[in-house]
Design an enzyme around this catalytic site. Structure first.
Site, short mmCIF file in Angstrom:
data_model
loop_
_atom_site.label_atom_id
_atom_site.label_comp_id
_atom_site.label_asym_id
_atom_site.label_seq_id
_atom_site.Cartn_x
_atom_site.Cartn_y
_atom_site.Cartn_z
CE LYS A 167 -3.84 -2.30 2.31
NZ LYS A 167 -4.63 -2.54 3.53
CD GLN A 186 -3.47 -4.20 6.55
OE1 GLN A 186 -3.62 -3.14 5.94
NE2 GLN A 186 -3.82 -5.36 6.04
CG ASP A 220 -9.73 0.02 5.13
OD1 ASP A 220 -9.50 -0.45 4.01
OD2 ASP A 220 -8.98 -0.13 6.11
#
Ligand code: GUN
Length: 276
Positions: A49, A92, A115
């Site tokens: 990422k 994460q 997200d």
């Protein structure tokens, strides 16, 4: 002829378009990524990422901790929420045992939730409002549209009911006028259900589960699974070789959904920047 839905190439194209857009912005968008614990897969995902973000011109700020208390993590999120130079925040997952994932995700400012996991954003998706959408389902929709523009009236079957993939996926398909069936581990006669699917999304978590005799002739098949076989190779939840000839379009694994997930994270970060 089956169309191979090449997520690697489509993601590259998305990243190029984003890079062009970012060049014209007055400042570089910034993504803050929080990585807690020692999960090796998470470390690889975060590295990917970070690399992808930097390549398109998004500044990334990685906060790594072997361990951190719930309160300290919440305090860091509050700091990032109020930092005007931070456009997107990503924690994460999975978090190590002992941290309350729900409370952590809810602490993120919904406008910085790149997200799309915050309950406010999931709720907005459900009522059809414009909102950050979870990256994997968003990427799946772009892949589906490579095969077909108008999805109205198609039967879609989503296997897997996670908050990260299955549930938002179903909402996106519904928004485009599909008739959506959600299947899961307790679903009876899954192969028969799948045989009615014009669009089949497999997010099962078990290698090569979907076979050719599960598939309707000329279906669009999207494989969200990433499984490592004993020989070290990656494969999806769909038995690709078995199913290929029967599909109108199918994603491979690797180079299918995976690269699109990262591209959509970058897109969500730019969108968060632009909606300020
Ligand atoms: N872990 C596995 N997939 C994801 C994802 O899309 N976002 C976050 N934050 N964690 C993940």
């Amino acid at each position: 002829m089956t169309l191979l839905l090449n997520g690697f190439e489509l993601a590259k194209q998305c990243r190029l378009e984003l890079a062009e857009k970012i060049k014209k912005l007055p400042r570089r968008p910034k993504l803050a990524v929080l990585l807690i614990g020692n999960d090796p897969a998470s470390a690889v995902y975060v590295k990917n990422k970070e690399k992808a973000a930097n390549e398109v011109g998004i500044q990334s700020e990685i906060h790594r901790f072997d361990t951190i208390s719930q309160n300290d993590l919440l305090a860091l999120i509050h700091k990032l929420n109020t930092d005007d130079t931070v456009d997107g925040i990503l924690v994460q997952l999975p978090l190590p045992a002992g941290l309350d994932e729900k409370e952590i995700l809810q602490a993120i400012n919904p406008e910085k939730d790149v997200d799309g996991f915050h309950p406010v954003n999931l709720g907005k998706l459900m009522i059809g409002e414009n909102t950050p959408v979870a990256c994997t389902p968003k990427g799946c929709m772009k892949l589906i549209h490579q095969a077909k523009e108008d999805l109205t009236g198609l039967n879609a079957v989503v296997i897997g009911r996670s908050v990260i993939v299955g549930k938002p996926m179903a909402q996106l398909l519904l928004r485009e006028n599909c008739t959506v069936t959600m299947a899961h581990s307790k679903t009876r006669n899954l192969p028969e259900l799948c045989r009615h699917a014009d669009i089949l999304i497999a997010a099962i978590g078990k290698p090569k589960t979907v076979k050719a005799d599960w598939i309707k002739e000329n279906a669009i098949v999207i494989d969200v699974g990433i499984n490592r076989l004993e020989n070290g190779k990656l494969c999806g939840d769909v038995d690709f070789d078995d199913c290929f000839d029967k599909c109108a379009a199918i994603t491979p694994v690797p180079k299918g959904v995976g690269p699109m997930t990262i591209a959509m994270l970058l897109e969500n970060t730019v969108e968060a920047y632009c909606s300020k």
